[in-house]
Design a protein around this motif. Sequence first.
Motif, short mmCIF file in Angstrom:
data_model
loop_
_atom_site.label_atom_id
_atom_site.label_comp_id
_atom_site.label_asym_id
_atom_site.label_seq_id
_atom_site.Cartn_x
_atom_site.Cartn_y
_atom_site.Cartn_z
N GLU A 173 16.19 27.07 45.81
CA GLU A 173 16.10 25.97 46.76
C GLU A 173 15.46 26.46 48.06
N ASP A 174 15.58 25.68 49.12
CA ASP A 174 14.92 26.00 50.39
C ASP A 174 15.73 27.03 51.16
N SER A 175 15.64 28.29 50.71
CA SER A 175 16.49 29.35 51.24
C SER A 175 15.76 30.68 51.15
N SER A 176 16.33 31.69 51.81
CA SER A 176 15.82 33.04 51.73
C SER A 176 16.95 34.00 52.10
N PHE A 177 17.01 35.15 51.42
CA PHE A 177 18.04 36.14 51.72
C PHE A 177 17.54 37.52 51.35
N LYS A 178 18.28 38.56 51.80
CA LYS A 178 17.91 39.93 51.49
C LYS A 178 18.77 40.46 50.34
N ALA A 179 18.10 41.03 49.34
CA ALA A 179 18.77 41.68 48.22
C ALA A 179 18.39 43.16 48.24
N VAL A 180 19.38 44.03 48.04
CA VAL A 180 19.16 45.47 48.06
C VAL A 180 19.58 46.05 46.71
N PHE A 181 18.73 46.90 46.15
CA PHE A 181 18.98 47.53 44.85
C PHE A 181 18.97 49.04 45.04
N ALA A 182 20.04 49.71 44.61
CA ALA A 182 20.15 51.16 44.79
C ALA A 182 20.81 51.79 43.58
N ASN A 183 20.86 53.12 43.59
CA ASN A 183 21.51 53.89 42.52
C ASN A 183 20.94 53.55 41.14
#
Length: 203
Positions: A173-183
């Motif tokens: 939808e009309d949104s945005s966010f930060k995703a972090v991928f580690a390990n």
Amino acid sequence: MKLDTKYLQWTREPDHYTITDDKVEIITRPHTDLWQRTYYHFRNDSAPVLQAYIDDQYFSFVVKTEFESKHRYDQCGIVMYIDSENWLKASVEYENEKIQRLGSVVTNNGYSDWASTDVDASIKSMWFRFSRRESDFCIENSFDGVNYSQMRICHMFSSSTIVPLGIYACSPEDSSFKAVFANMEITDCKWLAHDGQKPDKEK
């Protein structure tokens, strides 16, 4: 073995991201998603996907996800994206202030399914483990990176010797966010061979 991020390749590179030796950060773009036909009747094939290509027939892939999702359907997790009509993913998908959907989608021959369970909306981190045994796959999740629970076993009809595997994040939808991928790491297959009923004999 730690997954070397220099071997990761984009399908639909996002506008904003950071890749280091230790982690990947993605800022999602609004109106991006992965879904094919079933129930909703629409075909969304716009999420950014970052993958390595692995030729081992037996292995496991592990990754820790952290997310600042806050809008309905915001999601991130693991993905094996073969093409627009054949892929699988597992993620935590934000629903509302109370719950999120911890789920997996398998898409074979252009039709998606979705299996999910509700988890608390306060959860902002999840580990995933993806295991391959030839053309069959197992997806697991963990809250601590130690104790894993099975989410799904499935078969992919279009998988070949080399499979693409990695991570994705999107905001339908009309949104945005930060995703972090580690390990991120590749290990020996943690999905052990079945030791119960013997296979049926081929006719």
